[in-house]
Design a protein around this motif. Structure first.
Motif, short mmCIF file in Angstrom:
data_model
loop_
_atom_site.label_atom_id
_atom_site.label_comp_id
_atom_site.label_asym_id
_atom_site.label_seq_id
_atom_site.Cartn_x
_atom_site.Cartn_y
_atom_site.Cartn_z
N THR A 143 0.83 -1.20 0.00
CA THR A 143 0.00 0.00 0.00
C THR A 143 0.87 1.25 0.00
O THR A 143 1.92 1.28 0.61
N SER A 144 0.40 2.25 -0.69
CA SER A 144 1.08 3.55 -0.66
C SER A 144 0.53 4.41 0.47
O SER A 144 0.97 5.51 0.69
N GLY A 145 -0.47 3.90 1.15
CA GLY A 145 -1.11 4.65 2.23
C GLY A 145 -2.56 4.91 1.88
O GLY A 145 -2.88 5.31 0.76
N MET A 146 -3.42 4.68 2.83
CA MET A 146 -4.85 4.77 2.58
C MET A 146 -5.27 6.12 2.02
O MET A 146 -6.15 6.20 1.17
N TYR A 147 -4.64 7.18 2.47
CA TYR A 147 -5.05 8.51 2.04
C TYR A 147 -3.92 9.26 1.35
O TYR A 147 -3.83 10.47 1.44
N ALA A 148 -3.07 8.52 0.64
CA ALA A 148 -1.90 9.14 0.01
C ALA A 148 -2.29 10.30 -0.90
O ALA A 148 -1.66 11.35 -0.89
N SER A 149 -3.35 10.14 -1.68
CA SER A 149 -3.73 11.19 -2.62
C SER A 149 -4.26 12.43 -1.92
O SER A 149 -4.24 13.52 -2.48
N HIS A 150 -4.75 12.28 -0.68
CA HIS A 150 -5.25 13.44 0.07
C HIS A 150 -4.12 14.22 0.72
O HIS A 150 -4.26 15.40 1.01
N MET A 151 -2.98 13.56 0.94
CA MET A 151 -1.87 14.21 1.63
C MET A 151 -0.88 14.83 0.65
O MET A 151 -0.14 15.72 1.00
N ASP A 152 -0.83 14.31 -0.57
CA ASP A 152 0.10 14.82 -1.57
C ASP A 152 -0.57 14.66 -2.93
O ASP A 152 -0.74 13.54 -3.41
N GLU A 153 -0.93 15.74 -3.54
CA GLU A 153 -1.66 15.66 -4.80
C GLU A 153 -0.84 15.07 -5.94
O GLU A 153 -1.37 14.73 -6.99
N GLN A 154 0.46 14.90 -5.74
CA GLN A 154 1.32 14.29 -6.75
C GLN A 154 1.36 12.76 -6.62
O GLN A 154 1.97 12.09 -7.45
N VAL A 155 0.73 12.22 -5.58
CA VAL A 155 0.75 10.78 -5.34
C VAL A 155 -0.68 10.26 -5.32
O VAL A 155 -1.56 10.88 -4.75
N PHE A 156 -0.91 9.15 -5.96
CA PHE A 156 -2.22 8.52 -5.90
C PHE A 156 -2.12 7.23 -5.09
O PHE A 156 -1.07 6.63 -4.97
N ASN A 157 -3.23 6.84 -4.52
CA ASN A 157 -3.28 5.66 -3.67
C ASN A 157 -3.15 4.40 -4.51
O ASN A 157 -3.82 4.24 -5.53
N GLU B 143 2.89 -17.79 13.11
CA GLU B 143 2.86 -17.14 11.81
C GLU B 143 4.15 -16.34 11.61
O GLU B 143 4.56 -15.59 12.49
N PHE B 144 4.77 -16.53 10.45
CA PHE B 144 6.01 -15.84 10.09
C PHE B 144 5.61 -14.55 9.40
O PHE B 144 5.08 -14.55 8.29
N ILE B 145 5.84 -13.43 10.07
CA ILE B 145 5.38 -12.12 9.62
C ILE B 145 6.59 -11.28 9.20
O ILE B 145 7.54 -11.11 9.97
N MET B 146 6.54 -10.75 7.98
CA MET B 146 7.54 -9.81 7.50
C MET B 146 6.81 -8.56 7.04
O MET B 146 5.89 -8.65 6.21
N HIS B 147 7.17 -7.42 7.59
CA HIS B 147 6.55 -6.15 7.22
C HIS B 147 7.61 -5.17 6.77
O HIS B 147 8.76 -5.24 7.21
N GLY B 148 7.20 -4.25 5.94
CA GLY B 148 8.05 -3.15 5.53
C GLY B 148 7.38 -1.86 5.95
O GLY B 148 6.21 -1.63 5.63
N PHE B 149 8.11 -1.04 6.70
CA PHE B 149 7.58 0.23 7.17
C PHE B 149 8.24 1.37 6.42
O PHE B 149 9.45 1.35 6.19
N LYS C 111 4.85 3.82 8.88
CA LYS C 111 3.57 3.23 8.48
C LYS C 111 3.82 2.01 7.61
O LYS C 111 4.78 1.96 6.84
N LEU C 112 2.91 1.03 7.72
CA LEU C 112 3.03 -0.19 6.94
C LEU C 112 2.97 0.12 5.45
O LEU C 112 2.05 0.79 4.98
N ALA C 113 3.94 -0.37 4.70
CA ALA C 113 3.99 -0.18 3.25
C ALA C 113 3.86 -1.51 2.52
O ALA C 113 3.32 -1.56 1.42
N THR C 114 4.36 -2.59 3.12
CA THR C 114 4.34 -3.89 2.47
C THR C 114 4.35 -5.00 3.52
O THR C 114 4.85 -4.80 4.63
N ALA C 115 3.78 -6.14 3.16
CA ALA C 115 3.72 -7.26 4.09
C ALA C 115 3.79 -8.58 3.33
O ALA C 115 3.22 -8.70 2.24
#
Length: 119
Positions: free
Chosen positions: A28-42, A94-100, A105-109
């Motif tokens: 995820t690029s972030g649930m509200y990415a487009s609301h925080m930066d108009e150059q980025v879309f979710n 459960e073997f959990i790998m996350h990318g922050f 904020k969570l970006a990948t899992a």
């Protein structure tokens, strides 16, 4: 969770090899990415409780603290996740790998389990 240690994560991946497991993959690029930066879309992607068997698992990278994990599936396909930074094995085994991201904020899992994940 702790920062990914290449050797530990590789050993854990090896322990799931050639067994049917369930995977959870999320990007995820972030649930509200487009609301925080108009150059980025979710953007995003979500898979949960997909049964697979992988014949090879590899963790690579880490130069900038970000790793990538590839799982070669027994049918010749691949699961490939970039940007992983932390891992743990939780109380359910459960073997959990996350990318922050840089804001923590969570970006990948990528999660692997011998049993289905909670639905």
């Amino acid at each position: 969770m702790e920062k990914i240690n290449l050797e530990q994560v590789q050993e854990l991946l090896n322990s799931y090899q050639s067994k049917q497991v369930y995977v959870h993959v999320e990007v995820t690029s972030g649930m509200y990415a487009s609301h925080m930066d108009e150059q980025v879309f979710n953007t995003g992607m979500f898979l949960r409780n997909v049964p697979v068997t992988f014949t090879q698992g590899a963790v690579k990278g880490g130069t900038n603290g970000e790793f990538r994990v590839g799982l070669k599936l027994d049918n010749g396909g691949w699961i490939y996740v970039l940007g992983l930074t932390h891992f743990e094995v939780n109380e359910n085994g459960e073997f959990i790998m996350h990318g922050f991201n840089y804001d923590g904020k969570l970006a990948t899992a990528l999660e692997i389990s011998t049993k289905e994940f909670f639905k």
